[in-house]
Design an enzyme around this catalytic site. Structure first.
Site, PDB file in Angstrom:
ATOM      1  N   ASP A 126       0.834  -1.194   0.000  1.00 43.77           N
ATOM      2  CA  ASP A 126       0.000   0.000   0.000  1.00 43.77           C
ATOM      3  C   ASP A 126       0.874   1.252   0.000  1.00 43.77           C
ATOM      4  O   ASP A 126       2.109   1.165   0.066  1.00 43.77           O
ATOM      5  CB  ASP A 126      -0.943  -0.027   1.206  1.00 43.77           C
ATOM      6  CG  ASP A 126      -2.286   0.619   0.908  1.00 43.77           C
ATOM      7  OD1 ASP A 126      -2.353   1.488   0.011  1.00 43.77           O
ATOM      8  OD2 ASP A 126      -3.279   0.266   1.572  1.00 43.77           O
ATOM      9  N   ASP A 187     -10.650   2.819  -3.534  1.00 42.52           N
ATOM     10  CA  ASP A 187     -11.191   1.538  -3.072  1.00 42.52           C
ATOM     11  C   ASP A 187     -12.633   1.355  -3.529  1.00 42.52           C
ATOM     12  O   ASP A 187     -13.450   2.282  -3.448  1.00 42.52           O
ATOM     13  CB  ASP A 187     -11.174   1.461  -1.543  1.00 42.52           C
ATOM     14  CG  ASP A 187      -9.784   1.338  -0.975  1.00 42.52           C
ATOM     15  OD1 ASP A 187      -8.828   1.156  -1.757  1.00 42.52           O
ATOM     16  OD2 ASP A 187      -9.647   1.421   0.257  1.00 42.52           O
TER      17      ASP A 187
END
Length: 393
Positions: A126, A187
């Site tokens: 990430d 997301d």
């Protein structure tokens, strides 16, 4: 929140739960085998954020939460491997993960070696708390090199362009040199509006995305939410069809203990998966938009094409959309003839068509009809033979 995932090459699944533990992951591994997920190709079982203890150990290494992973990640990897599956894990390029656990900044080689020693097969890396764009890029490159130095084959999932794009256009040629697949957009969540946003963003940016995708590196539009709670049946069909068109990693997010049979059958549909996993490895794209209808196509191996007819209208009943085969594959998809098979929402043989046929497809609101065209090789050989004779004459 914790996530679990499975995959084969770019073929994944992801399950989100409020409390993750090694027992949960072992249950998912068992179900992946007993319920046919492994046989169909889902291979990786992946842990997302929140698996770590709040601090590193005395040697500076990442360590799992001792209450939820008392046996350690290595033991969990052994269990997953014993089922013929692979294990993925999560880390962050910055000082902290998105949930506030220890990041990998300054410890890239140590963390790569830790993951390799545990038997990890995939790393999702990430980009929270990354600092500057220079540090972001350097971190992703350094971790890629660190993983390679371990000597273990570890799939590398990056979120590099997602964090870079708000400030500058990503260099996808460079990103593909270091990453196996990468996130570009925010997301996804369990709602039709979120799926629509991904499709709109992808089609708007397709000129910069489509050509870079291929064997070794893939655009990742984020996980499938099929089998959760937010999508209708038609919307689940649309996500499955368009993720196949986009050559996306199939990363599920659902609870295999509770998935309904209809969603399971969709996620295990061999014909859709064959399109997604097509060895030619070309990403599909939107070729036209006509009021509420969108037409997408994807070149497949052997001169075949996958075609998705999407009805973006959200009210009313089924609507008809007519189009000519001449616009498919720049006129090559049905030249001179082709057979057409409907894949979704249910299988159906559409028979033989030629390059100037008109197709009329009836599609439910927010639904998709997925087709596959195959060029009729006998007709093509006859046509080419006739042309040669005419040229000679």
């Amino acid at each position: 929140m914790c996530r679990v995932a499975t995959s084969s090459s770019r073929f994944f699944a992801d399950f989100s739960f409020s409390l993750c533990s090694e027992r949960l992951f072992m249950q998912m591994a068992d179900l992946m085998v007993s319920d046919g997920w492994k046989d169909i190709g889902y291979e990786y079982l992946c842990i997302d954020d929140c698996w770590m203890a709040p601090t590193r150990d005395e040697q500076g290494r990442l360590q799992p939460d001792p209450k939820r992973f008392p046996s350690g990640i290595g033991k969990l990897a052994d269990y997953v491997h014993s089922k013929g599956l692979k294990l993925g894990i999560y880390a962050d390029v910055g000082n902290k993960t998105c949930a506030g656990f220890p990041g990998s900044f300054g410890s890239y080689q140590l963390d790569a070696e830790t993951f390799a020693n545990w038997g990890v097969d995939l790393l999702k890396f990430d980009g929270c708390s990354f600092g500057t764009l220079e540090l972001l890029a350097e971190g992703y490159k350094t971790m890629s090199q660190a993983l390679n130095k371990t000597g273990r084959s570890i799939v590398y999932s990056c979120e590099w362009p997602l964090y870079e794009r708000p400030m500058q256009e990503p260099n996808y040629t460079e990103i593909k040199q270091y990453c196996n697949y990468w996130r570009n957009y925010a997301d996804i969540y369990d709602a039709w509006n979120s799926v629509k946003n991904v499709l709109d963003w992808t089609s708007y940016h397709q000129d910069s995305l489509v050509d870079i995708a291929g064997p070794g590196g893939w655009n990742d539009p984020d996980m499938l939410v099929i089998g959760d709670f937010g999508l209708s049946w038609d919307q689940q069909v649309t996500q499955m069809a368009l993720w196949a068109i986009m050559a996306a990693p199939l990363l599920m997010s659902n609870d295999l203990r509770r998935i309904n049979p209809q969603a399971k059958a969709l996620l295990q549909n061999k014909d859709v998966i064959a399109i997604n996993q097509d060895p030619l490895g070309k990403q599909g794209y939107r070729i036209t938009k006509d009021n509420y209808f969108e037409l997408w196509e994807r070149p497949l191996s052997g001169g075949a094409f996958a075609i998705a007819v999407v009805n973006r209208q959200e009210i009313g009943g089924p609507q008809a959309f007519a189009f000519s085969t001449a616009i498919l594959g720049n006129g090559l998809a049905c030249n001179p003839t082709c057979s057409i098979q409907q894949i979704l929402p249910k299988s159906r043989d559409w028979g033989l068509h030629n390059w100037i046929s008109f197709l009329k497809v009836v599609v439910n609101p927010t639904g998709t009809v997925l087709l596959r065209t195959v060029v009729n090789k006998e007709a093509l050989m006859f046509d080419q033979g006739t042309k040669r004779s005419q040229d000679i004459l």
